[in-house]
Design a protein around this motif. Structure first.
Motif, PDB file in Angstrom:
ATOM      1  N   LEU A 216       0.926  -1.327   0.067  1.00  0.00           N
ATOM      2  CA  LEU A 216      -0.060   0.022  -0.302  1.00  0.00           C
ATOM      3  C   LEU A 216       0.824   1.399  -0.006  1.00  0.00           C
ATOM      4  O   LEU A 216       0.230   2.346  -0.868  1.00  0.00           O
ATOM      5  CB  LEU A 216      -0.777  -0.032   0.971  1.00  0.00           C
ATOM      6  CG  LEU A 216      -1.959  -1.125   1.205  1.00  0.00           C
ATOM      7  CD1 LEU A 216      -2.797  -1.233   2.284  1.00  0.00           C
ATOM      8  CD2 LEU A 216      -2.967  -1.016  -0.158  1.00  0.00           C
TER       9      LEU A 216
ATOM     10  N   CYS B   6      -1.284   0.700   7.775  1.00  0.00           N
ATOM     11  CA  CYS B   6      -1.706   0.693   6.207  1.00  0.00           C
ATOM     12  C   CYS B   6      -2.959  -0.224   5.968  1.00  0.00           C
ATOM     13  O   CYS B   6      -4.098   0.292   5.410  1.00  0.00           O
ATOM     14  CB  CYS B   6      -0.623   0.454   5.388  1.00  0.00           C
ATOM     15  SG  CYS B   6       0.851   1.508   5.277  1.00  0.00           S
TER      16      CYS B   6
ATOM     17  N   ASP C 196      -6.132   1.242   7.687  1.00  0.00           N
ATOM     18  CA  ASP C 196      -6.467   2.299   6.914  1.00  0.00           C
ATOM     19  C   ASP C 196      -7.292   1.940   5.782  1.00  0.00           C
ATOM     20  O   ASP C 196      -8.279   2.617   5.457  1.00  0.00           O
ATOM     21  CB  ASP C 196      -5.328   3.389   6.479  1.00  0.00           C
ATOM     22  CG  ASP C 196      -4.774   4.216   7.617  1.00  0.00           C
ATOM     23  OD1 ASP C 196      -5.428   4.135   8.903  1.00  0.00           O
ATOM     24  OD2 ASP C 196      -3.783   4.731   7.537  1.00  0.00           O
ATOM     25  N   TRP C 197      -6.766   1.019   4.733  1.00  0.00           N
ATOM     26  CA  TRP C 197      -7.436   0.610   3.658  1.00  0.00           C
ATOM     27  C   TRP C 197      -8.658  -0.185   4.075  1.00  0.00           C
ATOM     28  O   TRP C 197      -9.714   0.224   3.063  1.00  0.00           O
ATOM     29  CB  TRP C 197      -6.343  -0.498   2.956  1.00  0.00           C
ATOM     30  CG  TRP C 197      -6.646  -0.730   1.650  1.00  0.00           C
ATOM     31  CD1 TRP C 197      -6.335  -0.269   0.620  1.00  0.00           C
ATOM     32  CD2 TRP C 197      -7.843  -2.190   1.187  1.00  0.00           C
ATOM     33  NE1 TRP C 197      -6.941  -0.910  -0.522  1.00  0.00           N
ATOM     34  CE2 TRP C 197      -8.037  -1.751  -0.012  1.00  0.00           C
ATOM     35  CE3 TRP C 197      -8.552  -2.717   2.172  1.00  0.00           C
ATOM     36  CZ2 TRP C 197      -8.581  -2.688  -0.696  1.00  0.00           C
ATOM     37  CZ3 TRP C 197      -9.223  -3.706   1.256  1.00  0.00           C
ATOM     38  CH2 TRP C 197      -9.334  -3.665   0.106  1.00  0.00           C
ATOM     39  N   CYS C 198      -8.790  -0.908   5.104  1.00  0.00           N
ATOM     40  CA  CYS C 198     -10.048  -1.349   5.712  1.00  0.00           C
ATOM     41  C   CYS C 198     -11.015  -0.653   5.845  1.00  0.00           C
ATOM     42  O   CYS C 198     -12.231  -0.494   5.517  1.00  0.00           O
ATOM     43  CB  CYS C 198      -9.852  -2.306   6.822  1.00  0.00           C
ATOM     44  SG  CYS C 198      -9.074  -4.128   6.385  1.00  0.00           S
TER      45      CYS C 198
ATOM     46  N   GLN D 267     -11.302   2.477   4.603  1.00  0.00           N
ATOM     47  CA  GLN D 267     -11.785   3.130   3.375  1.00  0.00           C
ATOM     48  C   GLN D 267     -12.412   2.279   2.366  1.00  0.00           C
ATOM     49  O   GLN D 267     -13.195   2.656   1.337  1.00  0.00           O
ATOM     50  CB  GLN D 267     -10.170   3.637   2.603  1.00  0.00           C
ATOM     51  CG  GLN D 267      -9.618   4.722   3.124  1.00  0.00           C
ATOM     52  CD  GLN D 267      -8.269   5.111   2.781  1.00  0.00           C
ATOM     53  OE1 GLN D 267      -8.141   4.645   1.464  1.00  0.00           O
ATOM     54  NE2 GLN D 267      -7.502   5.582   3.424  1.00  0.00           N
ATOM     55  N   HIS D 268     -12.436   0.852   2.807  1.00  0.00           N
ATOM     56  CA  HIS D 268     -12.968  -0.155   2.072  1.00  0.00           C
ATOM     57  C   HIS D 268     -13.766  -1.151   2.867  1.00  0.00           C
ATOM     58  O   HIS D 268     -13.558  -2.204   2.997  1.00  0.00           O
ATOM     59  CB  HIS D 268     -12.019  -0.873   0.955  1.00  0.00           C
ATOM     60  CG  HIS D 268     -11.347  -0.269   0.090  1.00  0.00           C
ATOM     61  ND1 HIS D 268     -10.099   0.547   0.487  1.00  0.00           N
ATOM     62  CD2 HIS D 268     -11.274   0.395  -1.075  1.00  0.00           C
ATOM     63  CE1 HIS D 268      -9.702   1.355  -0.419  1.00  0.00           C
ATOM     64  NE2 HIS D 268     -10.395   1.002  -1.495  1.00  0.00           N
TER      65      HIS D 268
END
Length: 57
Positions: free
Chosen positions: A22, A41, A44-46, A48-49
């Motif tokens: 990421l 990271c 944060d990705w989780c 956002q998704h």
């Protein structure tokens, strides 16, 4: 905010750092699918998704 529980030793590769998928910075951390990724990271990705289970295992 999603907090991932990566206390299992399988999430750490003591033999080498690889670029995070990421952010690109080196990390010894691995996802449940063995992808190199910092825990922060991935969290944060989780966030956002939320419908994805990419880093949950």
């Amino acid at each position: 905010m999603a907090f991932l529980d990566w206390r299992d030793a399988r999430h750490f590769d003591a033999s080498r750092d690889l670029p995070c998928v990421l952010c690109g910075k080196p990390t010894p951390m691995r996802s449940h699918d063995r992808e190199p990724v910092h825990k922060v990271c991935a969290e944060d990705w989780c966030d956002q998704h939320p419908s994805s289970n990419r880093f949950h295992g």
